[in-house]
Design a protein around this motif. Structure first.
Motif, mmCIF file in Angstrom:
data_model
loop_
_atom_site.group_PDB
_atom_site.id
_atom_site.type_symbol
_atom_site.label_atom_id
_atom_site.label_comp_id
_atom_site.label_asym_id
_atom_site.label_seq_id
_atom_site.Cartn_x
_atom_site.Cartn_y
_atom_site.Cartn_z
ATOM 1 N N ALA A 46 0.866 -1.189 -0.009
ATOM 2 C CA ALA A 46 0.046 -0.069 0.236
ATOM 3 C C ALA A 46 0.821 1.328 0.051
ATOM 4 O O ALA A 46 0.449 2.215 -0.561
ATOM 5 C CB ALA A 46 -0.863 0.065 1.094
ATOM 6 N N GLN A 52 0.218 3.870 -4.439
ATOM 7 C CA GLN A 52 -0.306 5.070 -4.125
ATOM 8 C C GLN A 52 -0.990 5.997 -5.293
ATOM 9 O O GLN A 52 -2.018 6.625 -5.231
ATOM 10 C CB GLN A 52 0.794 6.037 -3.376
ATOM 11 C CG GLN A 52 1.259 5.442 -2.025
ATOM 12 C CD GLN A 52 0.219 5.705 -1.166
ATOM 13 O OE1 GLN A 52 -0.344 6.929 -1.023
ATOM 14 N NE2 GLN A 52 -0.449 4.944 -0.426
ATOM 15 N N ALA A 55 -4.426 4.525 -5.894
ATOM 16 C CA ALA A 55 -5.227 5.001 -4.713
ATOM 17 C C ALA A 55 -5.705 6.365 -5.179
ATOM 18 O O ALA A 55 -6.732 6.763 -5.056
ATOM 19 C CB ALA A 55 -4.679 4.923 -3.556
ATOM 20 N N GLU A 60 -13.457 9.779 -4.696
ATOM 21 C CA GLU A 60 -14.026 9.843 -3.580
ATOM 22 C C GLU A 60 -15.739 9.269 -3.532
ATOM 23 O O GLU A 60 -16.141 9.836 -4.527
ATOM 24 C CB GLU A 60 -13.921 11.224 -2.770
ATOM 25 C CG GLU A 60 -12.621 11.695 -2.548
ATOM 26 C CD GLU A 60 -12.131 10.978 -1.330
ATOM 27 O OE1 GLU A 60 -12.699 10.460 -0.591
ATOM 28 O OE2 GLU A 60 -10.682 11.437 -1.257
ATOM 29 N N THR A 66 -14.096 -0.461 -0.606
ATOM 30 C CA THR A 66 -12.823 0.068 0.148
ATOM 31 C C THR A 66 -11.609 0.198 -0.848
ATOM 32 O O THR A 66 -11.580 -0.875 -1.451
ATOM 33 C CB THR A 66 -12.782 -0.690 1.330
ATOM 34 O OG1 THR A 66 -13.828 -0.481 2.280
ATOM 35 C CG2 THR A 66 -11.607 -0.375 2.223
ATOM 36 N N VAL A 67 -11.061 1.401 -0.559
ATOM 37 C CA VAL A 67 -9.697 1.225 -1.042
ATOM 38 C C VAL A 67 -8.810 0.730 -0.049
ATOM 39 O O VAL A 67 -8.683 1.226 1.109
ATOM 40 C CB VAL A 67 -9.239 2.696 -1.456
ATOM 41 C CG1 VAL A 67 -7.688 2.685 -1.747
ATOM 42 C CG2 VAL A 67 -10.054 3.082 -2.614
ATOM 43 N N SER A 70 -6.820 2.145 3.142
ATOM 44 C CA SER A 70 -7.033 3.584 3.238
ATOM 45 C C SER A 70 -8.298 3.897 4.299
ATOM 46 O O SER A 70 -9.061 2.935 4.562
ATOM 47 C CB SER A 70 -7.297 4.371 1.900
ATOM 48 O OG SER A 70 -8.896 3.921 1.554
ATOM 49 N N ARG A 72 -11.025 5.196 3.354
ATOM 50 C CA ARG A 72 -12.197 5.930 2.483
ATOM 51 C C ARG A 72 -12.668 4.872 1.657
ATOM 52 O O ARG A 72 -12.233 3.719 1.133
ATOM 53 C CB ARG A 72 -11.671 7.220 1.714
ATOM 54 C CG ARG A 72 -10.737 6.741 0.615
ATOM 55 C CD ARG A 72 -10.124 7.905 -0.046
ATOM 56 N NE ARG A 72 -9.138 7.922 -1.221
ATOM 57 C CZ ARG A 72 -9.370 7.570 -2.186
ATOM 58 N NH1 ARG A 72 -10.605 7.573 -2.789
ATOM 59 N NH2 ARG A 72 -8.306 7.372 -3.195
ATOM 60 N N ASN A 83 -7.011 -1.665 -5.620
ATOM 61 C CA ASN A 83 -6.396 -2.801 -4.859
ATOM 62 C C ASN A 83 -5.819 -3.915 -5.439
ATOM 63 O O ASN A 83 -5.051 -4.659 -5.083
ATOM 64 C CB ASN A 83 -7.922 -3.288 -4.294
ATOM 65 C CG ASN A 83 -8.630 -2.303 -3.159
ATOM 66 O OD1 ASN A 83 -7.894 -1.587 -2.677
ATOM 67 N ND2 ASN A 83 -9.750 -2.710 -2.960
ATOM 68 N N ARG A 419 -1.077 -1.766 9.033
ATOM 69 C CA ARG A 419 -2.014 -0.617 8.259
ATOM 70 C C ARG A 419 -3.258 -0.085 8.870
ATOM 71 O O ARG A 419 -3.531 0.978 8.661
ATOM 72 C CB ARG A 419 -2.403 -1.201 6.872
ATOM 73 C CG ARG A 419 -1.059 -1.748 6.027
ATOM 74 C CD ARG A 419 -0.243 -0.356 5.541
ATOM 75 N NE ARG A 419 0.736 -1.155 4.790
ATOM 76 C CZ ARG A 419 2.218 -0.783 5.306
ATOM 77 N NH1 ARG A 419 2.182 0.078 6.411
ATOM 78 N NH2 ARG A 419 3.021 -1.225 4.794
ATOM 79 N N ARG A 449 -10.865 -1.243 5.867
ATOM 80 C CA ARG A 449 -10.510 0.437 5.776
ATOM 81 C C ARG A 449 -9.731 0.651 7.221
ATOM 82 O O ARG A 449 -9.865 0.132 8.218
ATOM 83 C CB ARG A 449 -11.590 0.976 5.872
ATOM 84 C CG ARG A 449 -12.423 0.875 4.541
ATOM 85 C CD ARG A 449 -13.728 1.704 4.450
ATOM 86 N NE ARG A 449 -13.609 3.192 4.942
ATOM 87 C CZ ARG A 449 -14.856 3.931 4.809
ATOM 88 N NH1 ARG A 449 -15.926 3.497 4.344
ATOM 89 N NH2 ARG A 449 -14.656 5.214 4.994
ATOM 90 N N ARG A 450 -9.021 1.674 6.956
ATOM 91 C CA ARG A 450 -7.987 2.175 8.289
ATOM 92 C C ARG A 450 -9.040 2.447 9.450
ATOM 93 O O ARG A 450 -8.436 2.370 10.383
ATOM 94 C CB ARG A 450 -7.121 3.200 7.779
ATOM 95 C CG ARG A 450 -5.915 3.318 8.835
ATOM 96 C CD ARG A 450 -4.940 4.152 8.193
ATOM 97 N NE ARG A 450 -5.472 5.484 7.684
ATOM 98 C CZ ARG A 450 -5.292 6.105 6.498
ATOM 99 N NH1 ARG A 450 -4.448 5.300 5.442
ATOM 100 N NH2 ARG A 450 -5.740 7.199 5.848
#
Length: 460
Positions: A46, A52, A55, A60, A66-67, A70, A72, A83, A419, A449-450
């Motif tokens: 990632a 990057q 992504a 948005e 999901t990315v 991330s 978002r 992904n 992550r 997701r983060r």
């Protein structure tokens, strides 16, 4: 008399029958491991530049897929693209040798994105079954079409990934047989990817996976909206076999004789390098352990491998190396790094211009071995001989050493922790380990997701 079905319609019929009929537990278990492996690569890669970039171009969205890694959501197609690029980012992914393709980095990102679009909840078992069938279609067609000469020119993952992805996502999205055949046909039209990048030092390879995931998913959605794909897209006068292979298609392409599923022949790479550099690098490690003199006494390193290994673009690369990807493709570089570092890890490729590795690369000579070539693709052997310091040390491996199941789970969990954090990573691992009893596997979109927020199951 009714005309026989075209190849694509025959494949669609077999896919639907297998989807409705159920799959053996060991096969579903292998699919579960392939999913974990793909996520492992996506989490670890990632932060890398190409991941990057992928992504960054994802739009948005308030809800959706999901990315990975991330905080978002994104529209499903954008998430599948980003992904897939991340999953491919380490050059350490699952490998289907018969087609020379990496299906995991394409299929699983697209399937996870598709769960955000499905008209009803997708169970964990259904997700795994869709993955198995996607590998089956891509692997069977790939075996029939791919040759070493074609692999020099075209990227197999780019050729067969869209077809595999359209099959799996089409099933998840509820397409019936005729619509599924159209999805698969439309996806074949997006087959693409050229193998010029190893010579030029481009990053194209990473994005082949993203294009394939996004295109396959979009083809399934188009078919769901009523789009009609050419039924003769494989065997027609301008179909895939004649256009790419320059030869007629086979009369039939059948599924899994006696349950011999294509996914069961997939192996998981132990180290982050090209498939064809794996065994030579591993044999070099074994030889170096028995070489008593200092590395700077080495006069030559002889590497025997298969003809397919030496012919694949970038694998017979002696430098200079513009980037880590070129180094990871090169058998010479991987062998030299293994001897000097005593391991094959991501750190070995951090400085492709390392003068010590470069000096040893110049002493590495490759040759095709008839016996090793005859054993390919069932086995991928290699032999490395280190000469110097008054000694000659040889190590031979009859086949590639693959990642163990526990290693795959460990690296997925370890990089998910980095992550996502300890607790979210633990929840994600638990969900994948228990995937067969999950009634709505769309929860993975949230767990990846983060911020740990569950993304909506529906997306634009």
């Amino acid at each position: 008399m009714t005309a026989p079905p075209t190849l694509i319609r025959g494949l669609a019929a077999q896919a639907r029958a297998l989807w409705q009929g159920g799959l053996p537990m060991p096969v579903l278990g292998k699919a579960q491991l392939c999913l974990a492996d793909a996520l492992s690569g996506a989490f670890e890669a990632a932060p890398l530049e190409h991941a990057q970039q992928a992504a960054a171009v994802a739009a948005e969205a308030a809800t959706g897929a999901t990315v990975i890694a991330s905080g978002r959501a994104a529209p499903a197609g954008d998430a599948a693209f980003a992904n897939a690029v991340a999953a491919h980012g380490l050059v350490r992914e699952d490998m289907h040798t018969g087609s020379v393709a990496h299906f995991g980095v394409v299929v699983w990102p697209a399937l996870l994105a598709a769960t955000a679009l499905a008209p009803r909840p997708v169970s964990g078992r259904a997700l795994l079954a869709a993955g198995v069938i996607a590998y089956e279609v891509g692997g069977r067609v790939g075996r029939e079409l791919m040759t070493p000469d074609l692999a020099r020119l075209f990227r197999p993952t780019g050729l067969f990934g869209p077809l595999a992805t359209a099959t799996g996502t089409g099933l998840v999205l509820g397409l019936e047989e005729e619509a599924l055949a159209s999805a698969m046909a439309l996806a074949v039209n997006t087959a693409a990817g050229f193998n010029e990048w190893p010579r030029a030092g481009g990053a194209d390879m990473f994005f082949h996976a993203g294009f394939a995931a996004q295109s396959g998913l979009r083809a399934a959605r188009l078919a769901g909206a009523g789009a009609f794909g050419s039924p003769t897209v494989l065997e027609g006068d301008a179909g895939l076999f004649r256009a790419i292979g320059r030869r007629p298609a086979p009369e039939a392409i059948g599924f899994a004789p006696e349950g011999d599923f294509e996914i069961m022949s997939v192996f998981h790479k132990a180290v982050p390098a090209c498939n064809y550099a794996q065994t030579p690098g591993q044999a070099a490690l074994a030889a170096a352990k028995n070489y008593a003199a200092a590395p700077d006494t080495i006069a030559s390193v002889k590497v025997a491998a298969t003809e397919a290994a030496l012919a694949y673009p970038g694998c017979d690369g002696a430098g200079p190396f513009r980037n880590a990807l070129q180094a990871k493709m090169s058998i010479q570089y991987t062998v030299a790094a293994a001897i000097l570092h005593g391991e094959i890890s991501e750190a070995c490729f951090a400085d492709p211009a390392d003068p010590a590795i470069g000096a040893l690369v110049s002493k590495v000579a490759l040759e095709a071995d008839p016996a090793l070539t005859a054993a390919y693709p069932a086995r991928q052997g290699a032999r490395v001989t280190i000469v110097g310091g008054g000694e000659e040390v040889t190590a031979q491996l009859d086949d590639v050493q693959v990642a163990r199941d526990d290693e795959i789970w460990d690296r997925m969990t370890r990089h998910a922790v980095l992550r996502l954090g300890e607790a979210p990573a633990r929840d994600l691992t638990r969900a994948i380990r228990n995937i067969e009893v999950e009634e709505d596997i769309g929860i993975l979109n949230g767990l990846c997701r983060r911020d740990g927020t569950q993304a909506s199951r529906r997306s634009a």
